[in-house]
Design a protein around this motif. Structure first.
Motif, short mmCIF file in Angstrom:
data_model
loop_
_atom_site.label_atom_id
_atom_site.label_comp_id
_atom_site.label_asym_id
_atom_site.label_seq_id
_atom_site.Cartn_x
_atom_site.Cartn_y
_atom_site.Cartn_z
N UNK A 45 0.84 -1.18 0.00
CA UNK A 45 0.00 0.00 0.00
C UNK A 45 0.88 1.24 0.00
N UNK A 46 0.74 2.04 -1.04
CA UNK A 46 1.56 3.24 -1.20
C UNK A 46 0.80 4.46 -0.69
N UNK A 47 1.41 5.19 0.23
CA UNK A 47 0.86 6.45 0.72
C UNK A 47 2.00 7.47 0.77
N UNK A 48 1.96 8.59 0.07
CA UNK A 48 0.86 9.00 -0.81
C UNK A 48 0.76 8.11 -2.04
N UNK A 49 -0.47 8.00 -2.57
CA UNK A 49 -0.70 7.06 -3.67
C UNK A 49 -0.28 7.61 -5.02
N UNK A 50 0.13 6.73 -5.90
CA UNK A 50 0.48 7.11 -7.27
C UNK A 50 -0.39 6.32 -8.23
N UNK A 51 -0.40 6.72 -9.48
CA UNK A 51 -1.30 6.09 -10.45
C UNK A 51 -0.68 4.91 -11.16
N UNK A 52 0.65 4.82 -11.06
CA UNK A 52 1.34 3.73 -11.74
C UNK A 52 2.28 3.06 -10.76
N UNK A 91 10.78 23.01 13.55
CA UNK A 91 10.05 21.74 13.47
C UNK A 91 10.97 20.69 12.88
N UNK A 92 10.51 19.45 12.89
CA UNK A 92 11.26 18.37 12.26
C UNK A 92 10.61 18.01 10.93
N UNK A 93 11.43 17.91 9.88
CA UNK A 93 10.95 17.24 8.67
C UNK A 93 10.91 15.75 8.99
N UNK A 94 9.86 15.08 8.56
CA UNK A 94 9.75 13.65 8.84
C UNK A 94 9.23 12.91 7.62
N UNK A 95 9.69 11.68 7.49
CA UNK A 95 9.00 10.74 6.62
C UNK A 95 8.23 9.84 7.56
N UNK A 96 6.92 9.72 7.35
CA UNK A 96 6.05 8.96 8.24
C UNK A 96 5.40 7.81 7.48
N UNK A 97 5.56 6.59 8.01
CA UNK A 97 4.83 5.46 7.45
C UNK A 97 3.55 5.31 8.26
N UNK A 98 2.44 5.67 7.64
CA UNK A 98 1.17 5.60 8.34
C UNK A 98 0.79 4.13 8.58
N UNK A 99 0.06 3.87 9.65
CA UNK A 99 -0.35 2.50 9.96
C UNK A 99 -1.23 1.97 8.83
N UNK A 100 -0.81 0.88 8.25
CA UNK A 100 -1.52 0.31 7.10
C UNK A 100 -0.81 0.58 5.79
N UNK A 101 0.21 1.45 5.82
CA UNK A 101 0.93 1.79 4.59
C UNK A 101 2.30 1.11 4.58
N UNK A 102 2.84 0.93 3.38
CA UNK A 102 4.18 0.34 3.24
C UNK A 102 5.22 1.37 2.83
N UNK A 103 4.79 2.58 2.50
CA UNK A 103 5.73 3.64 2.12
C UNK A 103 5.46 4.86 3.00
N UNK A 104 6.36 5.83 2.92
CA UNK A 104 6.29 6.95 3.85
C UNK A 104 5.94 8.25 3.14
#
Lengths: 313, 349
Positions: A45-52, A91-104
């Motif tokens: 599961x990609x978040x944010x999502x892409x079309x391809x 603030x902190x820049x972050x890459x966040x993997x949301x629960x249920x997602x496989x990307x950040x």
């Protein structure tokens, strides 16, 4: 050498972008406080999502809701926020993997200082109060030590989906035209026109750009040209430009100033548009305080012989 | 039949924080004249011309067409442009020479970062839907990658500081470098990256001449033959990528033939110290390889030219006999998104 000129230059544009089905669902979802990802063929599961699919390049549309809580996968402390960034305070820049997602997802984390941030920490979305369907509908992330959020099973169907976004962009520059063009602009302020002569082919270029485009060598020898010149070719403009206070039709012409080997372009005035002709002799008309001639008008001299300007067409 | 193609001449400007007295073409012209003079060629002798630059840096529309004034495009020349680092312009020129359509090529690139704020300007190359509206600047994105590398145990802050110090010490012998000698590691810009981990902002230009086969031998005593060159790109989504790895560099290196035999020199385009750590690992460079003897991008990083300069520096070492087999790398995009790798060799001595 006269001082090299500088001026502020702002490049600003509201980019209007259309959205595909997946981006539309994602951004509309943010407006409704729903975070959607997209499922790939291999079940990620990609978040944010892409079309391809980034691996197979297959089109993907299988939308799936993920939780508004997640885990920081990497971070960077930004003690001096810059214009346009999500928070005005450090603030902190972050890459966040949301629960249920496989990307950040990239965003900002509101935290009191760098000691309060670490990879692996739990965070949740803080929603913007006013949401329009943009990545900035997530105001930022905030530290969170509760249970993982529960996605609502939203399928990505919305009553009023977004079809596009407007993404304003602004960049600020300090423009400097360089030596040759600075000299040209300086001379104009004294109502003179200067070009530069190529040391190799001896042609005089106006305005000078510091190089002979034919020989590819630097030009430096200044040559005063004009003020009078010859119309080499022209066109009749019939459409009024916005914010331009000139009655149509009017004539826009190429003018070979006396002593120049390249024609400038300028408006012709002081004569009915249908009486402008090739070879006509013209001179600049300056208005009070202007930085360049407002237009050129006929001098009343006999027309120039075609052979004298045919190389400049 | 595959043609042999070599870099036969290289020139670069002295890179400086600001060149406000010069327009882009005024800055570029001396390096164009330099490479032509080195080979004795005139513009009219060049079979193909290709350039790399970006209008966004100086905020000047179609600036590459103005830069052509410095080439002398009359009589008409065969010309192309990439809105990328000049290393990719060199790749295009290399393919042109491979086809046999031309025997020589002039490749140049330039960047004037001084008129704008390059950290902000580079945000405009990011995903315009999900990322660019947040304005994450180039240092912030590199810092995310540096932290990921530290979390993975591949480096730490002292190791990063050593990369910066070594680069600027090496640059002491490079008359073109912008930052050289002992440079303090400085304060955090975006933690964990300090001033010393980041490239200087500056203006500069570079040019090379490529030639095929016998033509190369006529133009240069010891041509730097391009034995392999390849470039690869990764997903634009930063959160899709593993920021501690660079599979695109590895793949490009495999295709360029890097791993077939050891190299003695590597010019790596690593604008941030942590990126050099990553590239060394991916390219399997041992301590016996001289990495960035020029000082690399930490000593001078004219955006859009810094990658071409890596190829030029590697070639120049072969020209003067300081290297027999060198690797050159160029990158573009955030966190090493796109990577080009070339292998250059001199004739056996």
């Amino acid at each position: 050498m006269p001082e090299v000129l500088q001026a502020p230059l702002v490049v600003e544009f509201p980019f209007t972008r259309s959205l595909g089905p997946v981006q539309s669902a994602f951004l509309t979802g943010l407006r409704e406080r729903v975070v959607l990802g997209v499922r790939t063929g291999d079940g990620r599961t990609l978040v944010p999502p892409v079309e391809y699919d980034p691996v197979t390049a297959e089109e993907i549309r299988d939308l799936v809701e993920v939780a508004p809580t997640g885990t920081v996968t990497t971070w960077a402390w930004n003690h001096e926020p810059r214009r346009g960034q999500p928070l005005g305070t450090p603030f902190a820049w972050v890459l966040v993997r949301l629960d249920g997602a496989d990307t950040a997802l990239l965003h900002a984390l509101d935290a009191p200082g760098p000691v309060a941030v670490r990879t692996g920490m739990r965070v949740r979305i803080r929603w913007a109060e006013e949401r329009t369907g943009a990545i900035t509908d997530i105001a930022c992330f905030e530290p969170y030590d509760g249970e993982p959020g529960q996605p609502g099973g939203h399928a990505g169907e919305f009553e009023d989906p977004l079809t596009g976004i407007v993404a304003p962009a602004r960049l600020d520059y300090t423009y400097s035209p360089g030596r040759a063009q600075s000299a040209y602009i300086h001379a104009l302020s004294e109502q003179r026109t200067v070009g530069e002569r190529c040391p190799s082919c001896r042609k005089v270029y106006v305005p000078p750009r510091g190089a002979c485009p034919t020989c590819g060598v630097a030009t430096a020898e200044q040559v005063e040209v004009g003020p009078r010149g010859t119309v080499t070719t022209f066109c009749i403009v019939n459409i009024k430009a916005r914010n331009l206070d000139i009655e149509v039709p009017y004539v826009y012409a190429h003018i070979a100033l006396d002593g120049a080997d390249l024609a400038l372009h300028a408006r012709i005035g002081g004569i009915p548009y249908d009486q402008v002709r090739m070879g006509q002799r013209v001179e600049p008309v300056w208005t009070e305080g202007a930085r360049y001639p407002d237009h050129y008008r006929p001098t009343g001299e006999p027309d120039a012989d075609y052979d004298t300007y045919k190389e400049l067409l | 039949m595959t043609r042999e193609i070599a870099v036969v001449a290289f020139a670069q400007t002295d890179h400086r924080r600001s060149t406000e007295e010069s327009s882009e073409v005024e800055m570029l012209m001396p390096v164009l004249h330099d490479v032509l003079q080195q080979t004795g060629l005139k513009t009219a002798d060049i079979g193909f011309t290709c350039s790399g630059s970006s209008d966004y840096l100086a905020g000047r529309a179609f600036s590459f067409t103005l830069a052509l004034d410095g080439v002398g495009a009359w009589p008409p020349v065969s010309e192309s442009h990439v809105e990328m680092d000049g290393a990719w312009a060199l790749y295009e020129a290399w393919t042109k020479l491979l086809t046999g359509d031309a025997d020589t090529a002039l490749v140049y690139s330039y960047g004037k970062s001084s008129p704008g704020s390059v950290r902000d300007v580079l945000t405009r190359q990011l995903d315009p839907y999900y990322v660019a509206p947040l304005w994450p600047d180039s240092v912030a994105l590199a810092a995310l990658q540096a932290q990921a590398l530290m979390d993975a145990g591949h480096t730490d802050e002292p190791a990063l500081a050593a990369v910066g110090a070594r680069s600027r010490a090496a640059a002491a012998a490079n008359p073109h470098a912008q930052l050289k000698g002992r440079t303090p590691q400085g304060d955090y810009i975006v933690r964990p990256l300090r001033t010393g981990d980041c490239p200087p902002v500056g203006d500069g230009a570079a040019a090379v001449i490529l030639a095929a086969g016998e033509r190369a031998r006529q133009l240069c005593e010891r041509p730097a033959w391009i034995r392999g060159i390849d470039h690869r790109i990764e997903a634009h989504g930063l959160g899709v990528r593993d920021l501690t790895d660079s599979p695109s560099t590895r793949l490009a290196a495999e295709h360029a033939g890097v791993f077939e035999r050891p190299v003695d020199t590597a010019e790596l385009h690593a604008p941030f110290s942590a990126q050099e750590v990553l590239l060394r690992r991916v390219l399997r460079l041992g301590d016996d390889v001289r990495v960035n003897p020029s000082g690399g991008a930490l000593a001078a990083n004219p955006v859009m030219a810094a990658g071409l300069i890596r190829i030029g520096e590697a070639a120049a070492r072969i020209h003067r006999g300081a290297s027999d087999r060198a690797l050159a790398h160029a990158t573009s995009g955030p966190c090493l998104q796109q990577n080009l790798v070339a292998v250059l060799e001199g004739d056996p001595r």
